[in-house]
Motif scaffolding. Structure first.
Motif, PDB file in Angstrom:
ATOM      1  N   LYS A   1      -8.830   0.661  -4.160  1.00 30.52           N
ATOM      2  CA  LYS A   1      -8.716  -0.635  -4.824  1.00 30.52           C
ATOM      3  C   LYS A   1      -7.268  -1.096  -4.940  1.00 30.52           C
ATOM      4  N   GLN A   2      -6.330  -0.217  -4.657  1.00 34.25           N
ATOM      5  CA  GLN A   2      -4.924  -0.575  -4.858  1.00 34.25           C
ATOM      6  C   GLN A   2      -4.340  -1.325  -3.665  1.00 34.25           C
ATOM      7  N   THR A   3      -3.351  -2.152  -3.969  1.00 33.84           N
ATOM      8  CA  THR A   3      -2.600  -2.875  -2.943  1.00 33.84           C
ATOM      9  C   THR A   3      -1.420  -2.004  -2.528  1.00 33.84           C
ATOM     10  N   ILE A   4      -1.187  -1.948  -1.213  1.00 34.41           N
ATOM     11  CA  ILE A   4      -0.059  -1.179  -0.691  1.00 34.41           C
ATOM     12  C   ILE A   4       0.749  -2.049   0.274  1.00 34.41           C
ATOM     13  N   SER A   5       1.957  -1.597   0.545  1.00 41.44           N
ATOM     14  CA  SER A   5       2.818  -2.234   1.542  1.00 41.44           C
ATOM     15  C   SER A   5       3.359  -1.157   2.464  1.00 41.44           C
ATOM     16  N   LEU A   6       3.541  -1.524   3.722  1.00 36.05           N
ATOM     17  CA  LEU A   6       4.124  -0.637   4.728  1.00 36.05           C
ATOM     18  C   LEU A   6       5.289  -1.351   5.394  1.00 36.05           C
ATOM     19  N   ILE A   7       6.368  -0.641   5.640  1.00 42.97           N
ATOM     20  CA  ILE A   7       7.459  -1.204   6.421  1.00 42.97           C
ATOM     21  C   ILE A   7       7.096  -1.026   7.889  1.00 42.97           C
ATOM     22  N   CYS A   8       7.256  -2.089   8.653  1.00 42.97           N
ATOM     23  CA  CYS A   8       6.953  -2.060  10.079  1.00 42.97           C
ATOM     24  C   CYS A   8       8.235  -2.347  10.857  1.00 42.97           C
TER      25      CYS A   8
END
Length: 106
Positions: free
Chosen positions: A73-80
């Motif tokens: 349910k959590q929002t995540i971010s990834l560096i691309c």
């Protein structure tokens, strides 16, 4: 002297066209980075959205890809990181919503 004036005149006339094509090229670059990064993140993020650095670095395009983690349910971010020469991407580790506050355009 005459050839100097002609050269300057031609440069002045072509400058707007060069700027316009450059803007188009940067827009195309941003779209390529976004598409590649979203595709790469699709295995980890449901409906990923990318915020792209408009120019990147000398060798790389850079983006932050955000969305709901798959199966959670959590929002995540990834560096691309997008290699400008090979057009391949690499993703960094997850950052939680507590670590990174990003609201990409819809």
């Amino acid at each position: 002297m005459r050839s100097y004036i002609v050269a300057i005149s031609l440069l002045a006339l072509t400058a707007p066209a060069v700027q316009a094509s450059s803007d188009d090229a940067w827009a195309e670059f941003g779209k390529a980075v976004s598409t590649a990064c979203v595709k790469a993140a699709a295995g980890q993020i449901e409906k990923p959205r990318a915020v792209v650095d408009p120019y990147g670095s000398d060798h790389f395009g850079l983006a932050l890809v955000t969305g709901k983690a798959k199966g959670a349910k959590q929002t995540i971010s990834l560096i691309c990181v997008y290699d400008k020469q090979t057009k391949t991407v690499e993703l960094g580790s997850e950052f939680s919503a507590d670590q990174v506050k990003v609201t990409p355009g819809r």
